[in-house]
Design a protein around this motif. Structure first.
Motif, short mmCIF file in Angstrom:
data_model
loop_
_atom_site.label_atom_id
_atom_site.label_comp_id
_atom_site.label_asym_id
_atom_site.label_seq_id
_atom_site.Cartn_x
_atom_site.Cartn_y
_atom_site.Cartn_z
N MET A 56 0.55 -1.30 0.11
CA MET A 56 -0.05 -0.36 -0.03
C MET A 56 0.76 1.21 -0.51
SD MET A 56 -3.28 -0.83 3.09
CE MET A 56 -3.55 0.67 2.99
N ILE A 57 0.17 2.03 -0.55
CA ILE A 57 1.01 3.76 -0.97
C ILE A 57 -0.19 4.72 -0.06
CG2 ILE A 57 1.96 4.85 -2.29
CD1 ILE A 57 3.20 3.17 -4.03
N THR A 58 0.53 5.13 1.05
CA THR A 58 -0.23 6.08 1.62
C THR A 58 0.18 7.26 2.04
OG1 THR A 58 -2.57 5.60 3.81
CG2 THR A 58 -0.86 4.72 3.62
N GLY A 59 -0.53 8.30 2.06
CA GLY A 59 0.76 9.12 2.12
C GLY A 59 2.12 9.37 1.54
N ASP A 60 2.78 9.54 2.82
CA ASP A 60 4.21 9.79 3.27
C ASP A 60 4.77 7.93 2.84
OD1 ASP A 60 3.70 12.40 2.10
OD2 ASP A 60 4.02 13.09 3.59
N TYR A 61 4.13 7.42 2.92
CA TYR A 61 4.64 5.54 3.21
C TYR A 61 4.13 4.89 2.69
CZ TYR A 61 5.13 8.59 7.50
OH TYR A 61 5.62 9.32 8.65
N ILE A 62 4.80 4.22 2.44
CA ILE A 62 4.93 2.79 1.53
C ILE A 62 4.99 2.21 2.79
CG2 ILE A 62 5.94 0.71 0.54
CD1 ILE A 62 7.14 2.84 -1.75
N ILE A 63 3.67 0.91 2.79
CA ILE A 63 3.89 -0.09 3.93
C ILE A 63 3.62 -1.21 3.02
CG2 ILE A 63 1.84 -1.06 5.26
CD1 ILE A 63 0.94 1.88 5.93
N ILE B 107 7.28 -0.51 7.98
CA ILE B 107 6.64 0.92 6.99
C ILE B 107 7.51 1.71 7.10
CG2 ILE B 107 5.21 2.68 7.73
CD1 ILE B 107 4.02 1.29 9.96
N TYR B 108 7.10 1.72 5.48
CA TYR B 108 9.04 2.58 5.51
C TYR B 108 8.30 4.69 5.09
CZ TYR B 108 11.25 -1.63 4.78
OH TYR B 108 10.97 -2.30 4.79
N PRO B 109 9.20 5.42 5.36
CA PRO B 109 8.43 6.49 4.55
C PRO B 109 9.48 6.89 3.13
CG PRO B 109 10.46 6.86 6.64
CD PRO B 109 10.34 5.14 6.48
N MET B 110 8.26 7.35 2.19
CA MET B 110 8.58 7.68 0.89
C MET B 110 9.73 8.50 1.08
SD MET B 110 6.23 6.39 -0.61
CE MET B 110 5.77 7.44 -2.38
N LYS B 111 10.01 9.66 1.73
CA LYS B 111 12.02 9.63 1.51
C LYS B 111 13.23 9.13 1.56
CE LYS B 111 12.11 10.98 6.30
NZ LYS B 111 13.91 10.28 6.92
N ASP B 112 12.18 8.15 1.78
CA ASP B 112 13.92 7.20 1.90
C ASP B 112 14.06 5.88 0.70
OD1 ASP B 112 14.81 8.06 4.16
OD2 ASP B 112 13.47 6.68 5.83
N ILE B 113 12.87 6.12 -0.03
CA ILE B 113 12.58 5.28 -0.80
C ILE B 113 12.64 5.99 -2.38
CG2 ILE B 113 11.26 3.40 -2.30
CD1 ILE B 113 11.07 2.90 0.47
N VAL B 114 13.90 5.45 -2.96
CA VAL B 114 14.30 5.82 -4.07
C VAL B 114 13.09 5.10 -5.76
CG1 VAL B 114 16.30 5.64 -6.04
CG2 VAL B 114 16.71 5.91 -2.77
N ALA B 115 13.05 4.05 -5.15
CA ALA B 115 12.54 3.14 -6.54
C ALA B 115 11.84 1.75 -5.71
CB ALA B 115 12.85 2.58 -7.53
#
Length: 77
Positions: free
Chosen positions: A37-44, A63-71
């Motif tokens: 799931m991608i929700t708000g500023d997070y990938i779960i 839970i991973y913050p989107m700012k830390d996800i490159v791809a």
């Protein structure tokens, strides 16, 4: 009774930014047979675990913050 369900994938790969030093780097994290799931500023990433002895199903969300996800990459089942 309906419940919210995350789309299921055979495999999810995340390229995550790691800032353990002065030079940022990335690491590849993968999960098999999971939801995403991608929700708000997070990938779960949702991992289902079945306990056959007690006939129960539990779900764990990573839970991973989107700012830390490159791809990210998803693979069909």
């Amino acid at each position: 009774m309906a419940s919210n369900m995350a789309p299921k994938f055979g495999k999810v790969e995340l390229l995550v930014r790691v800032n353990n030093s002065d030079l940022p780097s990335t690491t590849n994290i993968s999960y098999d047979d999971c939801g995403l799931m991608i929700t708000g500023d997070y990938i779960i990433v949702i991992i289902d675990e079945r306990d056959e002895a007690n006939n129960t199903l539990t779900s764990t969300g990573k839970i991973y913050p989107m700012k830390d996800i490159v791809a990210y990459k998803t693979h069909s089942r």
